[in-house]
Design a protein around this motif. Structure first.
Motif, mmCIF file in Angstrom:
data_model
loop_
_atom_site.group_PDB
_atom_site.id
_atom_site.type_symbol
_atom_site.label_atom_id
_atom_site.label_comp_id
_atom_site.label_asym_id
_atom_site.label_seq_id
_atom_site.Cartn_x
_atom_site.Cartn_y
_atom_site.Cartn_z
ATOM 1 N N GLY A 84 0.912 -1.177 0.025
ATOM 2 C CA GLY A 84 0.204 0.192 -0.038
ATOM 3 C C GLY A 84 0.803 1.189 0.150
ATOM 4 O O GLY A 84 0.308 2.243 -0.656
ATOM 5 N N ALA A 85 2.067 1.339 0.524
ATOM 6 C CA ALA A 85 2.811 2.353 0.816
ATOM 7 C C ALA A 85 3.311 2.957 -0.719
ATOM 8 O O ALA A 85 3.333 4.040 -0.917
ATOM 9 C CB ALA A 85 4.113 2.303 1.705
ATOM 10 N N PRO A 86 3.991 1.959 -1.582
ATOM 11 C CA PRO A 86 4.105 2.557 -2.612
ATOM 12 C C PRO A 86 2.986 3.198 -3.799
ATOM 13 O O PRO A 86 3.248 3.988 -4.417
ATOM 14 C CB PRO A 86 4.960 1.537 -3.429
ATOM 15 N N LEU A 87 2.120 2.620 -3.535
ATOM 16 C CA LEU A 87 0.597 2.786 -4.166
ATOM 17 C C LEU A 87 0.107 4.185 -3.852
ATOM 18 O O LEU A 87 -0.063 4.979 -4.475
ATOM 19 C CB LEU A 87 -0.309 1.720 -3.828
ATOM 20 N N VAL A 88 0.552 4.543 -2.468
ATOM 21 C CA VAL A 88 0.028 6.036 -1.999
ATOM 22 C C VAL A 88 1.007 6.923 -2.580
ATOM 23 O O VAL A 88 0.593 7.725 -3.144
ATOM 24 C CB VAL A 88 0.191 5.839 -0.574
ATOM 25 N N ALA A 89 2.288 6.586 -2.728
ATOM 26 C CA ALA A 89 3.192 7.453 -3.306
ATOM 27 C C ALA A 89 2.955 7.747 -4.786
ATOM 28 O O ALA A 89 3.024 8.778 -5.230
ATOM 29 C CB ALA A 89 4.765 7.073 -3.021
ATOM 30 N N PHE A 90 2.759 6.797 -5.224
ATOM 31 C CA PHE A 90 2.290 6.837 -6.849
ATOM 32 C C PHE A 90 1.007 7.560 -6.974
ATOM 33 O O PHE A 90 1.272 8.416 -7.778
ATOM 34 C CB PHE A 90 2.058 5.383 -7.479
ATOM 35 N N VAL A 91 0.025 7.336 -6.354
ATOM 36 C CA VAL A 91 -1.325 8.226 -6.652
ATOM 37 C C VAL A 91 -1.007 9.518 -6.049
ATOM 38 O O VAL A 91 -1.489 10.461 -6.868
ATOM 39 C CB VAL A 91 -2.304 7.557 -5.513
ATOM 40 N N VAL A 92 -0.314 9.849 -5.008
ATOM 41 C CA VAL A 92 0.186 11.336 -4.872
ATOM 42 C C VAL A 92 0.807 12.110 -5.931
ATOM 43 O O VAL A 92 0.439 13.231 -6.175
ATOM 44 C CB VAL A 92 0.735 11.291 -3.531
ATOM 45 N N ILE A 93 1.771 11.453 -6.599
ATOM 46 C CA ILE A 93 2.577 11.893 -7.494
ATOM 47 C C ILE A 93 1.619 12.025 -8.881
ATOM 48 O O ILE A 93 1.704 13.291 -9.512
ATOM 49 C CB ILE A 93 3.856 11.180 -7.945
ATOM 50 N N VAL A 94 0.886 11.206 -9.135
ATOM 51 C CA VAL A 94 -0.227 11.428 -10.217
ATOM 52 C C VAL A 94 -1.057 12.304 -9.831
ATOM 53 O O VAL A 94 -1.328 13.331 -10.900
ATOM 54 C CB VAL A 94 -0.782 10.069 -10.481
ATOM 55 N N ILE A 95 -1.717 12.575 -8.960
ATOM 56 C CA ILE A 95 -2.709 13.495 -8.576
ATOM 57 C C ILE A 95 -2.058 15.052 -8.461
ATOM 58 O O ILE A 95 -2.682 16.117 -8.929
ATOM 59 C CB ILE A 95 -3.387 13.306 -7.425
ATOM 60 N N SER A 96 -0.678 14.993 -7.983
ATOM 61 C CA SER A 96 -0.123 16.232 -7.974
ATOM 62 C C SER A 96 0.293 16.892 -9.344
ATOM 63 O O SER A 96 0.477 18.160 -9.316
ATOM 64 C CB SER A 96 1.345 16.141 -7.214
ATOM 65 N N PHE A 97 0.170 16.200 -10.404
ATOM 66 C CA PHE A 97 0.275 16.631 -11.948
ATOM 67 C C PHE A 97 -0.784 17.714 -12.092
ATOM 68 O O PHE A 97 -0.725 18.648 -12.793
ATOM 69 C CB PHE A 97 0.418 15.616 -13.063
ATOM 70 N N PHE A 98 -2.023 17.523 -11.464
ATOM 71 C CA PHE A 98 -3.316 18.205 -11.881
ATOM 72 C C PHE A 98 -3.393 19.386 -10.648
ATOM 73 O O PHE A 98 -4.039 20.304 -11.073
ATOM 74 C CB PHE A 98 -4.649 17.123 -11.915
ATOM 75 N N THR A 99 -2.703 18.928 -9.564
ATOM 76 C CA THR A 99 -3.100 20.079 -8.476
ATOM 77 C C THR A 99 -1.904 20.799 -7.947
ATOM 78 O O THR A 99 -2.034 21.741 -7.068
ATOM 79 C CB THR A 99 -3.805 19.330 -7.114
ATOM 80 N N ALA A 100 -0.617 20.583 -8.446
ATOM 81 C CA ALA A 100 0.489 21.291 -8.162
ATOM 82 C C ALA A 100 0.590 22.872 -7.942
ATOM 83 O O ALA A 100 1.224 23.347 -7.063
ATOM 84 C CB ALA A 100 1.789 20.903 -8.664
ATOM 85 N N LYS A 101 0.053 23.174 -9.098
ATOM 86 C CA LYS A 101 -0.032 24.931 -9.381
ATOM 87 C C LYS A 101 -1.157 25.532 -8.314
ATOM 88 O O LYS A 101 -1.160 26.609 -8.487
ATOM 89 C CB LYS A 101 -0.026 25.010 -10.589
ATOM 90 N N ARG A 102 -2.118 24.719 -7.799
ATOM 91 C CA ARG A 102 -3.077 25.318 -6.918
ATOM 92 C C ARG A 102 -2.690 25.418 -5.636
ATOM 93 O O ARG A 102 -1.813 24.739 -4.934
ATOM 94 C CB ARG A 102 -4.206 24.407 -7.028
ATOM 95 N N ARG A 103 -2.965 26.412 -4.784
ATOM 96 C CA ARG A 103 -2.484 26.909 -3.336
ATOM 97 C C ARG A 103 -3.122 25.752 -2.439
ATOM 98 O O ARG A 103 -2.164 25.231 -1.895
ATOM 99 C CB ARG A 103 -3.264 28.054 -2.904
ATOM 100 N N LYS A 104 -4.166 25.049 -2.826
ATOM 101 C CA LYS A 104 -4.585 23.945 -2.117
ATOM 102 C C LYS A 104 -4.495 22.772 -2.413
ATOM 103 O O LYS A 104 -4.874 21.704 -1.740
ATOM 104 C CB LYS A 104 -6.265 24.270 -1.801
ATOM 105 N N GLY A 105 -3.752 22.579 -3.466
ATOM 106 C CA GLY A 105 -2.906 21.463 -3.942
ATOM 107 C C GLY A 105 -2.090 20.683 -2.969
ATOM 108 O O GLY A 105 -2.000 19.547 -3.140
ATOM 109 N N VAL A 106 -1.598 21.163 -1.931
ATOM 110 C CA VAL A 106 -0.737 20.807 -1.060
ATOM 111 C C VAL A 106 -1.432 20.098 -0.220
ATOM 112 O O VAL A 106 -0.735 18.960 0.421
ATOM 113 C CB VAL A 106 -0.005 22.040 -0.322
ATOM 114 N N VAL A 107 -2.716 19.786 -0.291
ATOM 115 C CA VAL A 107 -3.572 18.702 0.607
ATOM 116 C C VAL A 107 -3.360 17.345 0.289
ATOM 117 O O VAL A 107 -3.234 16.630 0.877
ATOM 118 C CB VAL A 107 -4.851 19.416 0.557
#
Length: 129
Positions: A84-107
């Protein structure tokens, strides 16, 4: 411009002496760096969680039915804790491609970190005893 005042020009970028406005531009540039720093740091954190899960399972190696009564029903679920741990890291990186430039994307990376910490806490609680 008109014919009477042909030497008058308008600046297209307004300059302000308001420090709040200049800080707003600077903080808008730092949020993507903070977001990507947190998102990419979930990769080594997931490796540490995997090592912790491996150590937790190895610590229960000598346990039999009566040898370790505090493990609970079935001990720890190694599959979810380990994979589950590497899956969490993978999902966080994939979603960050869409949310990184938003201020609340740090969530997104903060939730990933919370899941990794919860994984370690649950493993530690299940083998403590």
């Amino acid at each position: 411009m008109n014919a009477d005042k042909s030497n008058v020009r308008f600046d297209t970028s307004p300059r302000t002496t308001d420090p709040a406005r200049s800080e707003l531009g600077r903080s808008a540039q730092t949020w993507p760096w903070v977001n990507w720093g947190l998102a990419l740091s979930t990769v080594p954190a997931s490796a540490i969680v995997m090592l912790f899960a491996l150590g937790a399972v190895m610590s229960t190696d000598g346990c039999t039915d009566g040898g370790c009564p505090n493990l609970g029903r079935g001990g720890i679920d190694f599959g979810i804790a380990f994979y589950g741990a590497p899956l969490v890291a993978f999902v966080v990186i994939v979603i960050s491609f869409f949310t990184a430039k938003r201020r609340k994307g740090v969530v997104v990376p903060l939730c990933g970190w919370a899941l990794l910490i919860a994984d370690v806490a649950l493993m530690a609680a299940s083998v403590a005893g």
